[in-house]
Scaffold this motif. Structure first.
Motif, PDB file in Angstrom:
ATOM      1  N   ASP A  93      -9.488  -2.695  -4.292  1.00 15.92           N
ATOM      2  CA  ASP A  93     -10.183  -1.552  -4.878  1.00 15.92           C
ATOM      3  C   ASP A  93      -9.261  -0.607  -5.636  1.00 15.92           C
ATOM      4  O   ASP A  93      -9.685   0.051  -6.599  1.00 15.92           O
ATOM      5  CB  ASP A  93     -10.906  -0.745  -3.782  1.00 15.92           C
ATOM      6  N   SER A  94      -7.985  -0.544  -5.221  1.00 14.57           N
ATOM      7  CA  SER A  94      -7.120   0.531  -5.716  1.00 14.57           C
ATOM      8  C   SER A  94      -5.973   0.084  -6.620  1.00 14.57           C
ATOM      9  O   SER A  94      -5.414   0.901  -7.354  1.00 14.57           O
ATOM     10  CB  SER A  94      -6.531   1.292  -4.515  1.00 14.57           C
ATOM     11  N   GLN A 147      -9.170  -5.105   1.257  1.00 10.80           N
ATOM     12  CA  GLN A 147     -10.167  -4.473   0.391  1.00 10.80           C
ATOM     13  C   GLN A 147      -9.594  -3.253  -0.318  1.00 10.80           C
ATOM     14  O   GLN A 147      -9.904  -2.987  -1.491  1.00 10.80           O
ATOM     15  CB  GLN A 147     -11.393  -4.075   1.219  1.00 10.80           C
ATOM     16  N   ARG A 148      -8.711  -2.517   0.374  1.00  7.08           N
ATOM     17  CA  ARG A 148      -8.109  -1.320  -0.241  1.00  7.08           C
ATOM     18  C   ARG A 148      -7.228  -1.722  -1.424  1.00  7.08           C
ATOM     19  O   ARG A 148      -7.219  -1.044  -2.457  1.00  7.08           O
ATOM     20  CB  ARG A 148      -7.305  -0.568   0.816  1.00  7.08           C
ATOM     21  N   LEU A 185       0.827  -1.203   0.000  1.00  2.00           N
ATOM     22  CA  LEU A 185       0.000   0.000   0.000  1.00  2.00           C
ATOM     23  C   LEU A 185       0.863   1.255   0.000  1.00  2.00           C
ATOM     24  O   LEU A 185       0.584   2.224  -0.718  1.00  2.00           O
ATOM     25  CB  LEU A 185      -0.937  -0.005   1.216  1.00  2.00           C
ATOM     26  N   GLU A 225      -9.616  -4.468   6.012  1.00  2.00           N
ATOM     27  CA  GLU A 225      -9.667  -3.180   5.308  1.00  2.00           C
ATOM     28  C   GLU A 225      -8.468  -3.021   4.374  1.00  2.00           C
ATOM     29  O   GLU A 225      -8.591  -2.468   3.275  1.00  2.00           O
ATOM     30  CB  GLU A 225      -9.717  -2.041   6.331  1.00  2.00           C
ATOM     31  N   LEU A 258      -0.890   4.616  -0.877  1.00  2.00           N
ATOM     32  CA  LEU A 258      -2.223   4.398  -0.330  1.00  2.00           C
ATOM     33  C   LEU A 258      -2.162   4.339   1.196  1.00  2.00           C
ATOM     34  O   LEU A 258      -1.113   4.052   1.775  1.00  2.00           O
ATOM     35  CB  LEU A 258      -2.805   3.090  -0.864  1.00  2.00           C
ATOM     36  N   LYS A 259      -3.267   4.617   1.841  1.00  2.00           N
ATOM     37  CA  LYS A 259      -3.324   4.596   3.299  1.00  2.00           C
ATOM     38  C   LYS A 259      -3.022   3.193   3.840  1.00  2.00           C
ATOM     39  O   LYS A 259      -3.364   2.190   3.208  1.00  2.00           O
ATOM     40  CB  LYS A 259      -4.715   5.016   3.790  1.00  2.00           C
TER      41      LYS A 259
END
Length: 362
Positions: A139-140, A135-136, A119, A132, A124-125
């Motif tokens: 999604d990203s 999923q991030r 990430l 989470e 990304l966060k």
């Protein structure tokens, strides 16, 4: 990011070495007596789906195993005689109980720290729980890049595999819990012999019969351990008050001085291990103290209320000898919880004087 060197790094990990059930030293010493699983199952009947206990257990582990290049825990051989785990996994896949996992399952199988590294590399966060983070990423990060990063796929249960595990949950349970001499083979036989009964009822009845047998034969150490298993079994079901009844018995035995094969003829020999408190073998195990401390806090019991409850329950167990009275044992519990070493030393000295006077031991 140069594929982040992620694929190479994860291959270097000791995958799955953290699984519960790694072979113990005892298991290694008994290695020559291992019965290969193929010989064992020749005498057994499979379940309705054609599976044997070790295969059902393997289904429970399969989602954490990669399709290729696994290092398997040694318990598969030392406990169950399964030497070629890969072959059994492939057989389960061929028969429709497993399938190649999705990209999502591959991501889920990595550590949160590794996911955070990826990430960060994508700006990304990295906050949130593992679900989470997964999923991030989904999604990203583009799917083709995820497929490059997570080339090694794990197994995944099919609907058929999930249905088997749901119906045979006693097998993964007993693998992960040390209860007397029960294992995946013996418990499975008992469950199949008692259709309509919950496996937990079967296990409970087995422990109860075992404990009564131990008590009858004055094997108080074995009795104590079995009653502790019963307490922990009840804790799993949220029956804390019932579990406390068995914990009180454990306390009573731990502070009595009796053990397997106890005899009043050897009191002089036992005395060396009784006193003083600092070196005594007649103490509460720290884990038992922690359990009672937790119970006291959850039930909001004062020290006096806790002692009253313990005294009532400990009085129900008859023993041939006890170093402490039930009242003293209850005091010891509270002193252990409070860390009152001076009080403990005093109560052990008092018991020593009484013991020496009664048994003529100095």
């Amino acid at each position: 990011m140069g594929i982040f060197n992620f694929s190479q790094r994860k291959k270097r990990k000791a995958r799955h070495s953290n699984h519960r059930g790694e072979a113990s030293r005892t298991e290694r010493r008994t290695a020559p007596d291992i019965l290969p699983v193929k010989k064992r199952i020749k005498r057994m009947k499979s379940n309705e789906d054609g599976l044997y206990p070790h295969e059902i257990l393997l289904l429970s582990y399969a989602p954490s195993y990669y399709i290729e290049k696994n290092t398997y825990p040694k318990f598969w051989w030392y406990r169950y005689g399964v030497k070629h785990v890969d072959k059994w996994l492939k057989s389960l896949k061929k028969r429709g109980f497993l399938k190649v996992g999705s990209i999502e399952s591959a991501i889920r199988n990595e550590t949160a720290e590794d996911l955070k590294d990826i990430l960060r590399a994508h700006d990304l966060k990295v906050s949130g729980n593992k679900a989470e983070l997964v999923q991030r990423l989904l999604d990203s990060v583009p799917e083709d890049e995820l497929n490059t990063l997570f080339r090694d796929r794990t197994y995944e249960l099919t609907d058929k595999g999930r249905a088997v595990l749901a119906a045979e949950e006693h097998i993964p349970y007993i693998h992960r819990h040390s209860i007397e001499d029960l294992d995946i083979w013996s418990l499975n036989e008992k469950v199949k012999a008692s259709p309509g009964y919950s496996y937990r009822d079967i296990v409970w009845e087995y422990m109860n019969k075992k404990s009564l047998k131990y008590y009858k034969h004055s094997d108080f150490g074995l009795y104590r351990n079995c009653r502790l298993s019963m307490a922990e079994f009840l804790e799993e079901e949220g029956k804390d008050d019932s579990a406390f009844i068995y914990l009180a018995e454990v306390v009573r035995i731990d502070l009595s001085g009796v053990s397997n094969g106890f005899s009043m003829d050897y009191m002089e020999t036992y005395a060396d291990s009784f006193f003083p408190y600092s070196t005594s073998e007649v103490k509460l195990a720290p884990g038992i103290t922690d359990k009672i401390r937790t119970y006291q806090k959850e039930k909001d019991l004062s020290d006096d209320e806790l002692k009253t409850k313990l005294i009532d329950l400990m009085n129900r167990l008859q023993l041939p000898f006890s170093l402490f009275t039930v009242e003293e044992a209850a005091d010891i519990v509270v002193m252990e919880i409070d860390g009152d070493i001076d009080g403990l030393e005093r109560i052990y000295r008092k018991a020593q004087k009484r013991f020496e006077g009664l048994h003529g031991v100095e």
